[in-house]
Design an enzyme around this catalytic site. Structure first.
Site, PDB file in Angstrom:
ATOM      1  N   ASN A   9       0.810  -1.214   0.000  1.00 47.29           N
ATOM      2  CA  ASN A   9       0.000   0.000   0.000  1.00 47.29           C
ATOM      3  C   ASN A   9       0.847   1.269   0.000  1.00 47.29           C
ATOM      4  OD1 ASN A   9      -2.858  -0.934   0.235  1.00 47.29           O
ATOM      5  ND2 ASN A   9      -2.044  -1.958   2.042  1.00 47.29           N
ATOM      6  N   ASP A  95      -0.086 -10.708  -0.061  1.00 42.14           N
ATOM      7  CA  ASP A  95       0.986 -10.545   0.926  1.00 42.14           C
ATOM      8  C   ASP A  95       0.714 -11.393   2.164  1.00 42.14           C
ATOM      9  OD1 ASP A  95      -1.230  -8.929   1.471  1.00 42.14           O
ATOM     10  OD2 ASP A  95      -0.051  -7.399   2.479  1.00 42.14           O
TER      11      ASP A  95
END
Length: 241
Positions: A9, A95
């Site tokens: 992010n 992830d």
């Protein structure tokens, strides 16, 4: 050699692995992989895997299209060396999946709690039979600081660094201690709760944020900043074989 790309992010991480050994890692923008040229000129890359928690930019798509080696894009259909019991695998962050694969590879045949402290704070459980059962997501440390400032008109946005007293003596220390200690208590709570069912539980802590723990827990906690990258490398090698 393997090129591992983890787009988060906030930043993108690019790492080169020679077998299981991480040779080099570079960090950069998650909208453009400019450093990919540096690594490709420096190392004889044979293959690549990319995992992203955001939509790939057109720039990154073009950059990947121009490399001379095959690129595996990790998604929920990609074969993995563990059993995934998540009920909606198509919504699972890659992830998160890579982190449990990495932990299982490093500590096989063990019950593991994987904690990733980043923009979000995630908790994942994989058992001794290499079965991933899912996990939880909560706000990470900076997300908590930002949300307090954004949602509470008179609360300032503060930095993580500084005094963390048991009880805050002004607004700044009250926020910092509340956020940091709150996360520490949250993590300890997850560990102690799972230990009731799995007394032999081991814990992997990864991500950019560091926390202190009760001395009783330190012996079962393994810190590995590159757990996601190691998991992605494991998945790539698994698919090659």
């Amino acid at each position: 050699m393997n090129l591992i790309i983890d787009i988060g992010n906030t930043v993108a991480k690019l790492a080169v692995f020679d077998g299981d050994e991480q040779v080099e890692i570079l960090r950069g923008s998650n909208h453009s992989l400019d450093c990919i040229k540096i690594l490709c000129h420096k190392y004889p890359i044979d293959r690549c895997i990319i995992a992203s928690v955001i939509t790939l930019s057109n720039t990154i798509k073009k950059q990947l299209a121009n490399v001379s080696f095959p690129v595996l894009t990790l998604d929920y259909k990609t074969p993995i060396p563990i059993t995934n019991k998540y009920k909606t695998p198509e919504t699972l962050g890659m992830d998160r999946l890579a982190a449990v694969v990495g932990a299982n590879y490093l500590m096989p045949d063990r019950n593991l709690l994987v904690i990733d402290a980043g923009t979000a704070l995630t908790y994942e459980f994989i058992d001794a039979n290499a079965t991933y059962w899912g996990g939880n997501i909560s706000p990470g440390i900076y997300t908590r600081f930002k949300s307090l400032s954004a949602c509470c008109d008179k609360l300032p946005l503060i930095e993580k660094g500084g005094e963390v007293p048991e009880l805050g003596f002004n607004t700044e220390t009250a926020i910092r201690a509340g956020v940091i200690k709150g996360i520490e208590f949250e993590i300890i709570g997850y560990i102690t709760q799972l230990q009731k069912k799995y007394p032999d539980l081991l814990v992997f802590l990864t991500g950019g944020d560091k926390f202190s723990f009760d001395t009783k827990l330190k012996s079962i906690i393994f810190a590995d900043r590159f757990l996601v990258l190691k998991g992605l490398n494991r998945i790539l090698n698994y698919n090659v074989k």
